[in-house]
Design an enzyme around this catalytic site. Structure first.
Site, mmCIF file in Angstrom:
data_model
loop_
_atom_site.group_PDB
_atom_site.id
_atom_site.type_symbol
_atom_site.label_atom_id
_atom_site.label_comp_id
_atom_site.label_asym_id
_atom_site.label_seq_id
_atom_site.Cartn_x
_atom_site.Cartn_y
_atom_site.Cartn_z
ATOM 1 C CD GLN A 433 -2.825 1.411 2.268
ATOM 2 O OE1 GLN A 433 -2.352 1.632 3.371
ATOM 3 N NE2 GLN A 433 -4.128 1.327 2.055
ATOM 4 C CB CYS A 466 -4.340 7.762 5.888
ATOM 5 S SG CYS A 466 -3.491 8.079 7.443
#
Ligand SMILES: Cc1cc2nc3c(=O)[nH]c(=O)nc-3n(C[C@H](O)[C@H](O)[C@H](O)COP(=O)(O)O)c2cc1C
Ligand SMILES: [Zn+2]
Ligand SMILES: [Zn+2]
Length: 738
Positions: A433, A466
């Site tokens: 990622q 995030c």
């Protein structure tokens, strides 16, 4: 009956949870329905208002941030002949929250240790080329028994044999320090132990020889000292240079590539060509020697708000990225335009089709991966490290992904960021990622992965979820959800840079609470930007974990995806839903209701890694305490294999084990519940387990996690002090440490 019943505090095995309210009221919602016989205070309830806080839910989103303090960033295995270690280690140790057991007076030269030679020679090398004096300061062996049958639910839980009872009668210094009955977990795992004399389980690979030789002067590593011979020592270096596996792991960063990246000499032919087309006004450079802080970036100050301790280095890396891009980060006016198929997106799309960049783009031109029905462990910063993923695979996870790696430090050649890409051989379908806000970092990062880790990476995922300020304020993570113009450039470029490696995206519902926009991006993802799989976390950026994920909206997204694929006459693209999955029942219910192809599991796996077995076998598993302890031992062993079985590796393993236990203690055994399945957001009133071990495993106290770690990793220094990155369960920590 409103009298408060005091716990029988003499019982040291009962670890009371901190009391909140003890009046006889019906259980507030959010309380786990524990059977009466296990309640510590029959009349107790928990204060519902504090549920989220006490259960750590309010901290869960903070935990998503990039690893702070360099902790996970030092999870690389030390290379045997890395002479630059001193500086790096000093930096890493400084940031640690625990003191390292001192073994620093004598630093052995790694190159000499593994080969018997050192290119710098005796006089130039700063490190020691002799084991003389080493064993005087080396701590004693740790006793570890790996047999399945030695765990029990009553103290001392494992058969503890300490050094006194097992040391051979030898009174030479090595004989005094070793435990011949211990098992070296690295030897058990790999068939050799690269930590040799430094291994803290040395007794597991040493034997007595007749001759009393001095340290051998011959070539090759020293394998005999006094009357002891080291067995099963190997460095694990692959014989064939093309072979990418070492120590059962792959995706090792190439030393030369790292060097070039550090010196800014790495050539990015694809990225240069691509960026010159989509961002002609901005010459491509990776040079970061420009001012780190820019007054146009007032958002920097906000970083403090989230309390997350910052790794200064990575903080700087992201701000450099922002500084580089500061014109653009005044969020380009073309974003809305792009979402409606406007100029920027169009430009990126069309440019991508020019002959200069003839590499696959459509998912059907990519490697086919089998997503459907996959048991997908979510990306988890710090806690989703390689040993933890290995444990989850053991329990049945089939798709795993690295912790979030930031594009900027990756393209700058930071070893610690590259270490996040490491993959264990048991991880059969593995992705990396990446987080970053701009094509000029994300595309080169993708190009690097494609060229250097090809074969070791099945897919690359973009972090668009995030929430923390540090990442968000740099235009990365969930900030990308409001930046379709940048997204177009990033996705199209990465997708092409990756060649046949599929590109996937993980996103939230949106940024603000009541303005979900994921459904608007989904058609673009799959019809224009070539995403090969999607994961939607059913929460907005601003929503805390104490509110449930919105599975209705996830359904909307799955429907939108299917419709837009059908309209464009495209083959299926898998979509995973994510949020609050905590049981087999929940997994299949959510999947059916929402129509997703699978459910990604994050905190459910942290709290109960065996959830993957439950999902695989479609049952709720009332796992016993000793079975849980078995998993903890496995994690410790996997950790030692990955971080090392020398003193530093043991310390690192303990630190991450404690981090893992800070989640696992939240598990309420389902055998204690009035109704099934258990829920992620329910907090138990104070309870005791069915045996002492079960009670111990539920303890929210740091000292108990350390005690558990000592069962497999030996005693800690008196000064050991662990502060979890994720503090949710350290409540009462002060008392516990007192
Ligand atoms: C400790 C922690 C670390 C996380 N790290 C990441 C990360 O690196 N990348 C990411 O995309 N999501 C990260 N997440 C978010 C999870 O992947 C997941 O989307 C979220 O926790 C919701 O799923 P759950 O309800 O099953 O926990 C993290 C979450 C937690 C609790
Ligand atoms: Zn040397
Ligand atoms: Zn060993």
């Amino acid at each position: 009956m409103s009298e408060i019943q005091q716990p029988t505090s003499e019982d040291p095995t009962i670890t009371a949870r901190p009391e909140t309210s003890l009046s006889a009221r019906p259980l507030p919602s959010g309380t786990a329905p524990i059977k009466a016989e296990y309640l510590l205070y029959p009349t107790s309830t928990v204060e519902s208002s504090s549920n989220a806080e006490l259960n750590g839910l309010d901290q869960d989103d903070l935990a998503e941030g990039p690893t702070a303090g360099g902790d996970a960033r030092d999870n690389k295995r030390r290379k045997p002949n890395n002479n630059n270690n001193k500086k790096e280690r000093r930096g890493a140790n400084k940031a640690r929250s625990f003191p390292v057991i001192r073994e620093t007076n004598i630093k052995i030269c790694k190159q000499w240790e593994s080969t018997g030679l050192c290119e710098f020679g005796e006089n130039k090398c700063k490190y020691s080329h002799s084991w003389n004096g080493y064993f005087e300061i080396k701590p004693s062996d740790i006793y570890l028994n790996s047999s399945l049958s030695n765990l029990s639910s009553e103290p001392p839980y494992v058969d503890i044999l300490d050094i006194e009872t097992t040391t051979v009668e030898e009174n030479d210094i090595i004989g005094k320090k070793i435990n011949l009955r211990t098992v070296c977990p690295v030897l058990k795992d790999l068939g050799y132990c690269p930590y040799g004399w430094r291994c803290r389980f040395l007794g597991g690979h040493i034997k007595k020889v007749d001759s009393n030789q001095a340290e051998s002067e011959s070539t090759g590593p020293v394998t005999t000292i006094g009357k002891w011979e080291l067995t099963n020592f190997a460095t694990g270096e692959p014989e064939n240079k093309e072979e990418r596996w070492k120590h059962g792991e792959t995706n090792w960063a190439d030393y030369n590539v790292i060097g070039k990246l550090k010196r800014n000499q790495y050539d990015f032919p694809f990225s240069k060509a691509y960026l010159s087309v989509v961002e002609p006004e901005k010459p491509f450079t990776l040079n970061t020697s420009i001012p780190k802080y820019n007054s146009k970036q007032p958002k920097h100050n906000k970083r403090k708000q989230n309390n997350a301790p910052l790794d200064e280095e990575s903080a700087m890396n992201v701000s450099e990225e922002a500084a580089l891009n500061n014109e653009e980060s005044a969020l380009n006016g073309d974003e809305e335009d792009a979402l409606n198929g406007g100029a920027t997106a169009e430009k990126g799309y069309i440019a991508g089709e020019s002959e200069a960049m003839e590499v696959p783009l459509r998912p059907e031109e990519k490697k086919r991966l089998n997503w459907e029905g996959g048991r997908y462990l979510a990306p988890l910063t710090t806690v989703g490290n390689l040993p933890f993923r290995r444990l989850c695979v053991d329990y049945g996870a089939t798709i795993t992904i690295s912790e979030m790696a930031l594009a900027q430090p990756l393209v700058s050649g930071h070893n610690d960021e590259w270490a996040l890409c490491r993959r264990h051989e048991s991880e059969k379908m593995f992705g990396v990622q990446l987080a970053g806000g701009f094509a000029n970092r994300m595309v080169p990062a993708a190009e690097l992965i494609s060229k250097n880790l090809h074969g070791g990476v099945d897919f690359v995922d973009i972090n668009m979820g995030c929430p923390i300020d540090l990442v968000f304020n740099q235009g990365a993570g969930s900030a990308l959800m409001d930046a379709p113009g940048r997204l177009a450039k990033i996705l199209v470029g990465m997708n092409r840079a990756l060649g046949d490696i599929p590109l996937t995206v993980k996103f939230r519902t949106g940024i603000a609470n009541n303005k979900p926009n994921a459904h608007k991006l989904i058609p673009k993802f799959v019809t224009q930007w070539g995403a090969g799989a999607l994961t939607i976390h059913g929460r907005s950026r601003t929503q805390r974990y104490s509110r449930l994920a919105d599975w209705d909206y996830i359904k909307t997204c799955a429907d939108t995806l299917r419709e837009s694929l059908a309209d464009a006459n495209l083959p299926p693209v898998p979509i995973f839903g994510n949020g609050d999955c905590f049981s087999s029942q929940g997994y299949y219910e959510e999947m059916e209701k929402s129509g997703v192809d699978g459910v990604m599991v994050a905190r459910g796996a942290l709290i109960k890694p065996w959830i993957f077995t439950e999902i695989k076998e479609r049952r709720e598993w009332d796992i016993s305490a000793t079975e849980r302890l078995e998993g903890i031992r496995k994690y410790a062993e996997f950790g030692l294999s990955h971080w090392g079985s020398d003193t530093q590796g043991v310390n690192t393993t303990r630190r991450f084990l404690c981090e893992a236990l800070s989640f696992q203690c939240r598990y309420v055994p389902i055998g204690l519940l009035e109704r099934l399945p258990g829920k992620l957001n329910e907090r138990p009133p104070a309870y005791k387990g069915r045996n002492e071990l079960e009670t111990l495993l539920s303890s929210p106290f740091v000292n108990d996690w350390i005690k558990i770690s000592e069962l497999f990793l030996g005693k800690v220094d008196d000064a050991f002090n662990f502060i979890p990155k994720h503090k949710s369960n350290a409540y009462g920590g002060e008392e516990a440490q007192g």
